[in-house]
Structure formats: structure tokens, C-alpha cells
Design an enzyme around this catalytic site. Structure first.
Site, PDB file in Angstrom:
ATOM      1  N   TYR A 177     -31.597 -24.139 -15.073  1.00  0.00           N
ATOM      2  CA  TYR A 177     -31.438 -25.518 -14.580  1.00  0.00           C
ATOM      3  C   TYR A 177     -30.791 -26.404 -15.646  1.00  0.00           C
ATOM      4  O   TYR A 177     -29.842 -27.149 -15.358  1.00  0.00           O
ATOM      5  CB  TYR A 177     -32.807 -26.076 -14.168  1.00  0.00           C
ATOM      6  N   ALA A 178     -31.296 -26.315 -16.879  1.00  0.00           N
ATOM      7  CA  ALA A 178     -30.731 -27.139 -17.955  1.00  0.00           C
ATOM      8  C   ALA A 178     -29.260 -26.809 -18.171  1.00  0.00           C
ATOM      9  O   ALA A 178     -28.443 -27.705 -18.412  1.00  0.00           O
ATOM     10  CB  ALA A 178     -31.525 -26.932 -19.242  1.00  0.00           C
ATOM     11  N   ALA A 179     -28.923 -25.531 -18.049  1.00  0.00           N
ATOM     12  CA  ALA A 179     -27.517 -25.135 -18.228  1.00  0.00           C
ATOM     13  C   ALA A 179     -26.646 -25.760 -17.141  1.00  0.00           C
ATOM     14  O   ALA A 179     -25.515 -26.198 -17.421  1.00  0.00           O
ATOM     15  CB  ALA A 179     -27.399 -23.614 -18.199  1.00  0.00           C
ATOM     16  N   ASN A 225     -25.117 -36.557  -6.653  1.00  0.00           N
ATOM     17  CA  ASN A 225     -26.559 -36.527  -6.919  1.00  0.00           C
ATOM     18  C   ASN A 225     -27.234 -35.264  -6.398  1.00  0.00           C
ATOM     19  O   ASN A 225     -28.245 -34.834  -6.955  1.00  0.00           O
ATOM     20  CB  ASN A 225     -27.183 -37.765  -6.247  1.00  0.00           C
ATOM     21  N   LYS A 233     -27.130 -28.597 -15.773  1.00  0.00           N
ATOM     22  CA  LYS A 233     -26.982 -30.032 -16.055  1.00  0.00           C
ATOM     23  C   LYS A 233     -26.084 -30.269 -17.274  1.00  0.00           C
ATOM     24  O   LYS A 233     -25.379 -31.281 -17.339  1.00  0.00           O
ATOM     25  CB  LYS A 233     -28.364 -30.674 -16.226  1.00  0.00           C
ATOM     26  N   SER A 282     -29.622 -34.614 -16.075  1.00  0.00           N
ATOM     27  CA  SER A 282     -31.062 -34.592 -16.358  1.00  0.00           C
ATOM     28  C   SER A 282     -31.237 -34.614 -17.862  1.00  0.00           C
ATOM     29  O   SER A 282     -30.391 -34.070 -18.592  1.00  0.00           O
ATOM     30  CB  SER A 282     -31.701 -33.322 -15.796  1.00  0.00           C
TER      31      SER A 282
HETATM   32  N1  LIG Z   1     -36.877 -35.904  -9.882  1.00  0.00           N
HETATM   33  C1  LIG Z   1     -36.705 -35.628 -11.172  1.00  0.00           C
HETATM   34  O1  LIG Z   1     -37.685 -35.550 -11.951  1.00  0.00           O
HETATM   35  C2  LIG Z   1     -35.315 -35.442 -11.724  1.00  0.00           C
HETATM   36  C3  LIG Z   1     -35.164 -35.460 -13.105  1.00  0.00           C
HETATM   37  C4  LIG Z   1     -33.898 -35.284 -13.642  1.00  0.00           C
HETATM   38  C5  LIG Z   1     -32.809 -35.095 -12.812  1.00  0.00           C
HETATM   39  N2  LIG Z   1     -32.981 -35.066 -11.473  1.00  0.00           N
HETATM   40  C6  LIG Z   1     -31.796 -34.850 -10.639  1.00  0.00           C
HETATM   41  O2  LIG Z   1     -31.676 -35.923  -9.735  1.00  0.00           O
HETATM   42  C7  LIG Z   1     -31.030 -35.472  -8.536  1.00  0.00           C
HETATM   43  C8  LIG Z   1     -31.866 -35.884  -7.345  1.00  0.00           C
HETATM   44  O3  LIG Z   1     -33.163 -35.333  -7.515  1.00  0.00           O
HETATM   45  P1  LIG Z   1     -34.408 -35.815  -6.650  1.00  0.00           P
HETATM   46  O4  LIG Z   1     -35.583 -35.757  -7.542  1.00  0.00           O
HETATM   47  O5  LIG Z   1     -34.105 -37.052  -5.920  1.00  0.00           O
HETATM   48  O6  LIG Z   1     -34.492 -34.567  -5.642  1.00  0.00           O
HETATM   49  P2  LIG Z   1     -35.116 -34.480  -4.174  1.00  0.00           P
HETATM   50  O7  LIG Z   1     -36.196 -35.473  -4.034  1.00  0.00           O
HETATM   51  O8  LIG Z   1     -35.432 -33.044  -3.999  1.00  0.00           O
HETATM   52  O9  LIG Z   1     -33.875 -34.876  -3.251  1.00  0.00           O
HETATM   53  C9  LIG Z   1     -32.722 -34.085  -3.324  1.00  0.00           C
HETATM   54  C10 LIG Z   1     -31.713 -34.562  -2.326  1.00  0.00           C
HETATM   55  O10 LIG Z   1     -30.568 -33.700  -2.430  1.00  0.00           O
HETATM   56  C11 LIG Z   1     -30.349 -33.052  -1.169  1.00  0.00           C
HETATM   57  N3  LIG Z   1     -29.831 -31.722  -1.408  1.00  0.00           N
HETATM   58  C12 LIG Z   1     -30.407 -30.687  -2.050  1.00  0.00           C
HETATM   59  N4  LIG Z   1     -29.601 -29.610  -2.005  1.00  0.00           N
HETATM   60  C13 LIG Z   1     -28.493 -29.984  -1.312  1.00  0.00           C
HETATM   61  C14 LIG Z   1     -27.315 -29.321  -0.914  1.00  0.00           C
HETATM   62  N5  LIG Z   1     -27.119 -28.024  -1.171  1.00  0.00           N
HETATM   63  N6  LIG Z   1     -26.379 -30.017  -0.235  1.00  0.00           N
HETATM   64  C15 LIG Z   1     -26.567 -31.317   0.073  1.00  0.00           C
HETATM   65  N7  LIG Z   1     -27.670 -31.999  -0.270  1.00  0.00           N
HETATM   66  C16 LIG Z   1     -28.631 -31.330  -0.948  1.00  0.00           C
HETATM   67  C17 LIG Z   1     -31.706 -33.088  -0.479  1.00  0.00           C
HETATM   68  O11 LIG Z   1     -31.604 -32.981   0.936  1.00  0.00           O
HETATM   69  P3  LIG Z   1     -31.712 -31.547   1.675  1.00  0.00           P
HETATM   70  O12 LIG Z   1     -32.794 -30.778   0.983  1.00  0.00           O
HETATM   71  O13 LIG Z   1     -31.987 -31.874   3.098  1.00  0.00           O
HETATM   72  O14 LIG Z   1     -30.379 -30.918   1.486  1.00  0.00           O
HETATM   73  C18 LIG Z   1     -32.179 -34.465  -0.896  1.00  0.00           C
HETATM   74  O15 LIG Z   1     -31.535 -35.471  -0.143  1.00  0.00           O
HETATM   75  C19 LIG Z   1     -30.864 -33.963  -8.687  1.00  0.00           C
HETATM   76  O16 LIG Z   1     -29.560 -33.675  -9.111  1.00  0.00           O
HETATM   77  C20 LIG Z   1     -31.866 -33.604  -9.781  1.00  0.00           C
HETATM   78  O17 LIG Z   1     -31.484 -32.445 -10.499  1.00  0.00           O
HETATM   79  C21 LIG Z   1     -34.207 -35.246 -10.896  1.00  0.00           C
END
Ligand SMILES: NC(=O)c1ccc[n+]([C@@H]2O[C@H](COP(=O)([O-])OP(=O)(O)OC[C@H]3O[C@@H](n4cnc5c(N)ncnc54)[C@H](OP(=O)(O)O)[C@@H]3O)[C@@H](O)[C@H]2O)c1
Length: 244
Positions: free
Chosen positions: A150-152, A87, A154, A137
Site C-alpha cells: 500500500y505504501a509503495a 481520490n 502511495k 497517504s
Molecule cells: N481513511 C484513511 O485513514 C486514509 C489515510 C490515508 C490515505 N487515505 C486515502 O484516501 C483515499 C480515500 O480513502 P477513504 O478513507 O475515504 O476510503 P473509503 O471510505 O473506503 O472510500 C473509498 C471511495 O473510493 C471508491 N473506490 C474504491 N475503489 C474504487 C475503484 N476501483 N473505482 C472507483 N472508485 C473506487 C469507493 O467506492 P466503491 O467501493 O463503491 O468503489 C469509495 O467511494 C484513498 O485513496 C485512501 O488510500 C485514506
């Protein structure tokens, strides 16, 4: 759905979708290990979940040494991993013409390289019949402006999932993708309300998603109820991809 004594690893489990997923698995009886970079955020997550079934590990998924540490930690626990949720991810929005090499590398190092090698290093530690869910995503199959790099990343996640589903099938390991639409998490904290409202208006269900709704999809795909689902791409986006 019951996950009693099942061992779950969630990368990026300290906030947003990962944290909601950790909470849901723990409510269903699982032991959960979450990772993240920021130790304060991990500590806050630990306090909010408040369960002996939760373990945290500070591990940056873009660093191979940290991925190795994660694999060693899992091995030291002596239990196989029943559910792996890949994730951890970041998002950065730029027009293609404004995307710097640094932005591109950050996105790829975390979203693709980190995910790929976490999967690689944890494959030996997966139980027979394990479930892997990769968080992609909706942008991986659409063409929104400012999402090029970013899209690339995913789309690469989707491709890794398809290959893993094929390669791991002999061990009865199922591999699926969950593709959220815009979801209310810390990732989008800086997005102005009027932009979120405009995006919500374009969603058939007329709202953005909640982290718990994405978590529910991950938990379902990891459950026995999804025992014949592998290689799938599940959009959890209020129907927005209907229009792609
Ligand atoms: N929210 C959306 O609208 C959305 C939509 C589509 C897809 N997604 C995908 O869903 C996933 C989770 O997104 P989210 O919205 O929950 O994001 P978030 O609220 O920013 O949380 C991201 C989590 O990942 C951790 N993280 C980030 N970089 C990291 C790294 N290098 N190593 C280890 N942990 C890391 C963060 O902790 P730290 O920063 O402390 O490392 C945090 O726990 C992502 O892959 C994102 O691309 C999100």
C-alpha cells in the site's frame, strides 16, 4: 473560497474523504461529478448530498473501459474540468512476506494504474488553470509495518504528481498531493477501537482525522487562494509525520 459554476470531478466520491470533499465543493457552489463502483453507495451519497449540482457515475477506476466512459461523460457535459480530485483508493495491510500477488495487483490496479490513466484520459478535458489534487497517504513517506505494498502505491502517487506538476505547468494547471493520516472513514470501519486509540495516542494532536478536515485541505489547494502552490505535498495528519 468560491467555486460557483466550477466543474469538479472526484474519483471515489461516494464515501469517506471523497464524499466529504464533494459536499464541501457543493456548499461552495461547484458542480460535482463523483465516481465509485457500487451503485447503491453512489445512490446513498446522492441522497445525503441532495443537490442538483451533484452527478454520479458508476465507474471502476481499475478498468480502462470505465475510465474512458468517465472521460466521455465529462466531454458530453460540454464543460472543461476545473478541479480533478484523484481520490479512489483501497488499503490492504500485510507483512511483505504475507503479501500475495493478488493483493499486490489489486492495490496497484486501483491506486496507481487507475489513478494514472484517469489523469491521462482527463488531461485533454482540463481547463486552463485547473487544479489537480492526488490523495496519497502519510505512509508514502514513512515505514509502518504491514503497509509495504500500500505504501509503495502511495509513493507512486507522489511521483506521478511531481511529474504531472511539471508537464502541465504550461497550461497553468497546478498539481498537489494531500497526504492524510489515519482518518475516520468507511475504509477503517473494521479497525478495532483499541488500535485506533493507540494510533491516535501517537499523533501529536492526540486524535485521528475527520474526512471533512481532509476535504478542507483539498478545497483550499484547489482554490484561487492557493494560486502559487503547485508540486506540494500537504500532510493532513495531526502532526504525525513530524516524527518520521
Ligand atoms: N481513511 C484513511 O485513514 C486514509 C489515510 C490515508 C490515505 N487515505 C486515502 O484516501 C483515499 C480515500 O480513502 P477513504 O478513507 O475515504 O476510503 P473509503 O471510505 O473506503 O472510500 C473509498 C471511495 O473510493 C471508491 N473506490 C474504491 N475503489 C474504487 C475503484 N476501483 N473505482 C472507483 N472508485 C473506487 C469507493 O467506492 P466503491 O467501493 O463503491 O468503489 C469509495 O467511494 C484513498 O485513496 C485512501 O488510500 C485514506
Amino acid at each position: 473560497m468560491n467555486f460557483t459554476n466550477k466543474n469538479v470531478v472526484i474519483t471515489g466520491g461516494s464515501a469517506g474523504i471523497g464524499l466529504a470533499t464533494a459536499k464541501t465543493f457543493i456548499e461552495k457552489g461547484a458542480n460535482v461529478l463523483i465516481t465509485g463502483r457500487n451503485t447503491d453507495t453512489l445512490q446513498t451519497a446522492s441522497v445525503s448530498i441532495n443537490s442538483p449540482k451533484l452527478k454520479t457515475l458508476s465507474s471502476d477506476t481499475s478498468k480502462l473501459t470505465d475510465i474512458t466512459l468517465l472521460a466521455e461523460t465529462v466531454a458530453a457535459n460540454g464543460n472543461k474540468v476545473d478541479v480533478l480530485v484523484l481520490n479512489a483508493g483501497i488499503a490492504k495491510q500485510y507483512l511483505i512476506e504475507d503479501t500475495t500477488e493478488e493483493v499486490f495487483d489489486d492495490l496497484y490496479n486501483i491506486n496507481v494504474k487507475g489513478l494514472f490513466f484517469t489523469l491521462q484520459k482527463l488531461i485533454p478535458h482540463l481547463s486552463e488553470g485547473a487544479s489537480i489534487v492526488l490523495i496519497s497517504s502519510g505512509v508514502s513517506v514513512s515505514g509502518y509495518a504491514q503497509m509495504g505494498a500500500y505504501a509503495a502505491t502511495k509513493s507512486a502517487v507522489d511521483a506521478i504528481a511531481r511529474t504531472a506538476a511539471t508537464e502541465l505547468a504550461d497550461r497553468k494547471i497546478r498539481v498537489n498531493v494531500v497526504a492524510p493520516g489515519l482518518t475516520d472513514t468507511p475504509m477503517n470501519q473494521q479497525t478495532p477501537a483499541d488500535i485506533k486509540n493507540a494510533i491516535a495516542a501517537a499523533v501529536p494532536l492526540k486524535r485521528i482525522g475527520q474526512a471533512e478536515e481532509i476535504a478542507n485541505a483539498v478545497v483550499f489547494l484547489s482554490s484561487n487562494e492557493a494560486s502559487y502552490i503547485s508540486g506540494s505535498y500537504l500532510a493532513v495528519d495531526g502532526g504525525v509525520t513530524i516524527r518520521r
